[in-house]
Design a protein around this motif. Structure first.
Motif, short mmCIF file in Angstrom:
data_model
loop_
_atom_site.label_atom_id
_atom_site.label_comp_id
_atom_site.label_asym_id
_atom_site.label_seq_id
_atom_site.Cartn_x
_atom_site.Cartn_y
_atom_site.Cartn_z
N TYR A 102 0.84 -1.19 0.00
CA TYR A 102 0.00 0.00 0.00
C TYR A 102 0.88 1.25 0.00
O TYR A 102 2.03 1.22 0.43
N ALA A 104 1.20 4.34 1.99
CA ALA A 104 0.72 4.73 3.31
C ALA A 104 1.26 6.09 3.73
O ALA A 104 2.31 6.55 3.26
N PHE A 117 -3.07 6.03 7.11
CA PHE A 117 -4.00 6.10 5.99
C PHE A 117 -3.36 5.44 4.78
O PHE A 117 -2.15 5.59 4.54
N ARG A 118 -4.18 4.74 4.00
CA ARG A 118 -3.71 4.11 2.76
C ARG A 118 -4.32 4.82 1.56
O ARG A 118 -5.54 5.02 1.51
N LYS A 119 -3.49 5.20 0.60
CA LYS A 119 -3.94 5.97 -0.56
C LYS A 119 -5.06 5.25 -1.30
O LYS A 119 -4.97 4.05 -1.59
N LEU A 120 -6.11 6.00 -1.62
CA LEU A 120 -7.29 5.43 -2.27
C LEU A 120 -7.09 5.26 -3.77
O LEU A 120 -7.70 4.38 -4.39
N GLY A 131 -6.28 1.68 -1.03
CA GLY A 131 -6.96 1.74 0.25
C GLY A 131 -8.46 1.75 0.05
O GLY A 131 -8.95 2.03 -1.05
N ASN A 132 -9.21 1.47 1.10
CA ASN A 132 -10.68 1.35 0.93
C ASN A 132 -11.48 2.07 2.01
O ASN A 132 -12.60 1.66 2.30
#
Length: 314
Positions: A102, A104, A117-120, A131-132
């Protein structure tokens, strides 16, 4: 909420050199803390570097990525935060126990990980998993969100994060000075960066024109204004692998006004004091209260197949 002093940072990272990048993060964090900042935010993939991973294999991505929070980089970041009594936000590639990778972005303080946070909408490498979910977390009494680079170009992401209660949205980027279908876009010649001390004017014209800051000003202030949030924009400056980036790290208030900006053609920080009174005085606060979601709930929420390519677009 009390007033909060935030620094938006920029620096020229070295691709894949985590030790070097963390050392620069340490230096700029110390500078921010010495100037009274409570928080300092760095750019997307500031720990690892960014576009050098474009053609990495899946295994190379797994090897580059780290576990969060137990990986060495997040532990080092927390150590730096504790040393200078400051919260730090920075980016890296993350892996999980299934070896999914991911993009992040983390917030740490002296106690360790505060938020992740994980990039969408991840770019760069086809082996990165999207990310979701959105994120809102507490930091010094303020509600904060994170959206990484392209996530901020999808206006629903910013609105959703604001509706979840975010007063501040951290917006780490590695952007600008890339080709696009819009007029005036394109790469900036790296020779201008090499010659920046002798001829800063030519480089500044490129950085501030339609390839760079001029494009940013078409949309970034509106994200802050429409959603009545503080926007903390942190961007790389200098060479990102073979591409030149223009920095312009800045802080915008809920009126959409720039209240601090990095203008050095070098590593730099920009610091602003954010105050809670603007959150409800801003026009966006009234507009959010006046929404009528029954009119467009089914329109915005209708089935949709996302079209996203791993290309350099801005």
């Amino acid at each position: 909420m009390d007033n909060l002093k935030i620094a938006a940072a920029q620096f020229e990272h070295k691709s894949g050199d985590k030790e070097y990048n963390l050392q620069i993060i340490k230096q700029l964090s110390a500078k921010a803390a010495a100037e009274g900042a409570n928080v300092v935010a760095f750019h997307e993939c500031s720990i690892t570097g960014y576009s050098f991973a474009l053609n990495f294999s899946r295994q190379q991505m797994v090897d580059l990525a780290e576990f969060i929070p137990d990986g060495p980089s997040v532990k080092k970041l927390s150590e730096i935060a504790g040393e200078h009594n400051i919260a730090i936000l920075a980016g890296l590639f993350e892996k999980d126990n299934d070896e999914k990778v991911y993009k992040a972005y983390v917030c740490v303080d002296k106690t360790g990980l505060v938020a992740k946070f994980r990039k969408l909408h991840p770019f760069i490498n086809a082996h990165i998993t999207a990310g979701n979910g959105y994120l809102v977390f507490d930091l010094y009494g303020w509600k904060c969100g994170i959206l990484i680079c392209y996530d901020n170009n999808i206006i629903e992401n910013v609105r959703a994060t604001a509706l979840l209660g975010a007063d501040i949205i951290f917006m780490p980027h590695v952007t600008m000075c890339t080709p696009s279908t819009r007029p005036g876009a394109g790469f900036v010649d790296p020779k201008l960066w090499e010659n920046r001390e002798a001829d800063p004017t030519s480089l500044r014209q490129e950085f501030d024109g339609p390839k760079g800051r001029e494009w940013l000003m078409k949309w970034l202030p509106s994200r802050a204004y429409d959603n009545a949030v503080y926007a903390i924009f942190a961007n790389a400056i200098g060479m990102d692998c073979e591409q030149l980036k223009n920095g312009c790290s800045m802080i915008l208030d809920p009126y959409g006004d720039i209240i601090a900006e990095c203008r050095k053609l070098d590593n730099d920080i920009a610091i602003a004091t954010i105050t809670p009174d603007k959150l409800e005085k801003a026009g966006g606060y009234r507009y959010m209260k006046a929404r009528r979601p029954e009119l467009y709930r089914d329109i915005i929420g209708q089935p949709h197949v996302s079209e996203q390519k791993v290309v350099w677009l801005s």
